[in-house]
Design a protein around this motif. Sequence first.
Motif, mmCIF file in Angstrom:
data_model
loop_
_atom_site.group_PDB
_atom_site.id
_atom_site.type_symbol
_atom_site.label_atom_id
_atom_site.label_comp_id
_atom_site.label_asym_id
_atom_site.label_seq_id
_atom_site.Cartn_x
_atom_site.Cartn_y
_atom_site.Cartn_z
ATOM 1 N N GLY A 261 32.041 174.683 -11.281
ATOM 2 C CA GLY A 261 30.897 173.790 -11.386
ATOM 3 C C GLY A 261 29.844 173.990 -10.314
ATOM 4 N N ILE A 262 29.670 175.226 -9.857
ATOM 5 C CA ILE A 262 28.695 175.476 -8.784
ATOM 6 C C ILE A 262 27.401 176.084 -9.306
ATOM 7 N N ALA A 263 27.316 176.342 -10.599
ATOM 8 C CA ALA A 263 26.106 176.924 -11.170
ATOM 9 C C ALA A 263 25.845 176.290 -12.526
ATOM 10 N N PRO A 264 24.588 176.111 -12.888
ATOM 11 C CA PRO A 264 24.265 175.519 -14.193
ATOM 12 C C PRO A 264 24.765 176.396 -15.342
ATOM 13 N N LEU A 265 25.081 175.748 -16.444
ATOM 14 C CA LEU A 265 25.632 176.450 -17.589
ATOM 15 C C LEU A 265 24.553 177.137 -18.415
ATOM 16 N N SER A 266 23.386 176.525 -18.514
ATOM 17 C CA SER A 266 22.351 177.078 -19.389
ATOM 18 C C SER A 266 20.985 176.607 -18.929
ATOM 19 N N GLY A 267 19.970 177.183 -19.547
ATOM 20 C CA GLY A 267 18.602 176.777 -19.258
ATOM 21 C C GLY A 267 17.964 177.586 -18.150
ATOM 22 N N ARG A 268 16.712 177.249 -17.897
ATOM 23 C CA ARG A 268 15.906 177.950 -16.903
ATOM 24 C C ARG A 268 15.592 177.087 -15.688
ATOM 25 N N ILE A 269 15.458 175.789 -15.936
ATOM 26 C CA ILE A 269 15.225 174.821 -14.867
ATOM 27 C C ILE A 269 15.588 173.451 -15.413
ATOM 28 N N SER A 270 15.977 172.557 -14.541
ATOM 29 C CA SER A 270 16.392 171.230 -14.967
ATOM 30 C C SER A 270 15.238 170.490 -15.639
ATOM 31 N N LEU A 271 15.598 169.643 -16.599
ATOM 32 C CA LEU A 271 14.581 168.848 -17.304
ATOM 33 C C LEU A 271 13.947 167.795 -16.399
ATOM 34 N N LEU A 272 14.517 167.585 -15.231
ATOM 35 C CA LEU A 272 13.927 166.621 -14.300
ATOM 36 C C LEU A 272 12.594 167.098 -13.746
ATOM 37 N N PHE A 273 12.360 168.406 -13.809
ATOM 38 C CA PHE A 273 11.136 168.970 -13.259
ATOM 39 C C PHE A 273 10.185 169.309 -14.407
ATOM 40 N N ASP A 274 9.005 168.708 -14.346
ATOM 41 C CA ASP A 274 7.977 168.972 -15.360
ATOM 42 C C ASP A 274 7.085 170.098 -14.844
ATOM 43 N N MET B 182 8.990 181.053 -11.398
ATOM 44 C CA MET B 182 8.744 180.968 -9.959
ATOM 45 C C MET B 182 7.247 180.799 -9.656
ATOM 46 N N ILE B 183 6.419 181.482 -10.423
ATOM 47 C CA ILE B 183 4.969 181.342 -10.230
ATOM 48 C C ILE B 183 4.490 179.997 -10.753
ATOM 49 N N ASP B 184 5.049 179.557 -11.873
ATOM 50 C CA ASP B 184 4.640 178.273 -12.449
ATOM 51 C C ASP B 184 5.005 177.109 -11.529
ATOM 52 N N ILE B 185 6.130 177.203 -10.835
ATOM 53 C CA ILE B 185 6.495 176.157 -9.879
ATOM 54 C C ILE B 185 5.472 176.095 -8.757
ATOM 55 N N MET B 186 5.025 177.263 -8.293
ATOM 56 C CA MET B 186 4.035 177.300 -7.225
ATOM 57 C C MET B 186 2.705 176.678 -7.672
ATOM 58 N N LEU B 187 2.371 176.846 -8.957
ATOM 59 C CA LEU B 187 1.101 176.326 -9.476
ATOM 60 C C LEU B 187 1.207 174.877 -9.930
ATOM 61 N N ALA B 188 2.422 174.353 -10.033
ATOM 62 C CA ALA B 188 2.607 172.995 -10.545
ATOM 63 C C ALA B 188 2.224 171.954 -9.501
ATOM 64 N N ASP B 189 1.832 170.792 -9.986
ATOM 65 C CA ASP B 189 1.471 169.668 -9.120
ATOM 66 C C ASP B 189 2.451 168.524 -9.355
ATOM 67 N N ASN B 190 2.503 167.621 -8.395
ATOM 68 C CA ASN B 190 3.275 166.381 -8.505
ATOM 69 C C ASN B 190 4.774 166.624 -8.696
ATOM 70 N N ILE B 191 5.298 167.700 -8.103
ATOM 71 C CA ILE B 191 6.741 167.928 -8.102
ATOM 72 C C ILE B 191 7.161 168.357 -6.699
ATOM 73 N N ASP B 192 8.424 168.157 -6.398
ATOM 74 C CA ASP B 192 8.982 168.634 -5.142
ATOM 75 C C ASP B 192 9.281 170.121 -5.312
ATOM 76 N N LYS B 193 8.431 170.968 -4.780
ATOM 77 C CA LYS B 193 8.541 172.404 -5.033
ATOM 78 C C LYS B 193 9.798 172.986 -4.400
ATOM 79 N N ALA B 194 10.224 172.465 -3.262
ATOM 80 C CA ALA B 194 11.432 172.987 -2.629
ATOM 81 C C ALA B 194 12.650 172.746 -3.523
ATOM 82 N N LEU B 195 12.774 171.524 -4.047
ATOM 83 C CA LEU B 195 13.885 171.236 -4.950
ATOM 84 C C LEU B 195 13.765 172.008 -6.265
ATOM 85 N N ALA B 196 12.537 172.180 -6.725
ATOM 86 C CA ALA B 196 12.332 172.922 -7.973
ATOM 87 C C ALA B 196 12.727 174.384 -7.808
#
Length: 343
Positions: A161-174, A183-197
């Motif tokens: 249980g140390i790695a996610p089973l599927s997907g690209r990023i958690s649904l908690l991050f918009d 990785m580039i989209d996270i850098m361009l995103a606003d209103n999210i915690d980029k470190a956690l993302a």
Amino acid sequence: MIKILTRYITLFVLTLLVLAILSFSLAYLFPGDVLVNLTGITPQNNMQRDALIRQFKLDQPYVFQFIYYLEQLLSGDWGYSFISGLPLREEIGIAMPATIELSTYAMFIALVIGVPIGCYAGLRSYTAGDYAINSVSMISYSFPVFWLALIFILIFSLQWGIAPLSGRISLLFDVPNHTGFVMIDIMLADNIDKALAYKDALQHLVLPTLAIAIITTASMIRITRRSIIEVLNKPYITAARSRGLSKWQIFTQHILRNALLPILPLMAMQITTLITNAMIVETLFSWPGIGNWLIQAIYQRDYPALRVGMFAVASVVVTLTILIDFFNRVIDPSREKFERGTV
């Protein structure tokens, strides 16, 4: 240089033309009515059927149908998905970068790890260390990529249980899809915690990347090792030793540079295997890439998506292969002379 560039452009255009012909032919090779396969609409009467036939030029000879198909491809009108109803250009524009991103990270790991280990094995050829590295790389290269991915899922996701089973990023991050590269989209995103993302995206990325990278790294080790051994047997290496150069000077000035040149065309040959493995791994990790997208299209019998998707994948593979081969020809002009002399 102009002559070489013209030759590669001609090869590129002709190859894409052949791929377009094959893609166009798929509409007639799929089971069922050609009109239904292209439109997803079952005509209710002859009037509707005749209107659809005229719209898709099916009442004209195959040559004119193919010309119309080329015009649609060049204009960006690739049709619509039967399942989502969205334009195929948009869906492929989202799925293809995900596959390229996964393949790029796997190739980067293979280069960073495979080339140094291959150099060491080549310099220590036919010793215990070389035999150990060669054995491990041979075993790693023999693993089926889907089996390796399933083992990773079983151990790291289900048991530990140390790695996610599927997907690209958690649904908690918009994360809005600006470029298709997470990785580039996270850098361009606003209103999210980029470190956690970034942390979450890396957790999703590590298992599928390693599943592809292990096989690619094993191949890179073997390619580099063989190239190093071939260079060590060249006369100019013996001449360098006779001049009293140190082992480090011989390696950096003569061995490394000449051994890496043959690796580039072999890397071009690995692109097809790399992207194929990435497409297989995507289906197991539910990675939203072109491979997973095509599998869903097969299940749903989305024929327009299959036709355009296969053409897009083949075009990317051909483009990357020709670019790498052209780059190798530019940095190694002697290759042209050697090839002409061996014809």
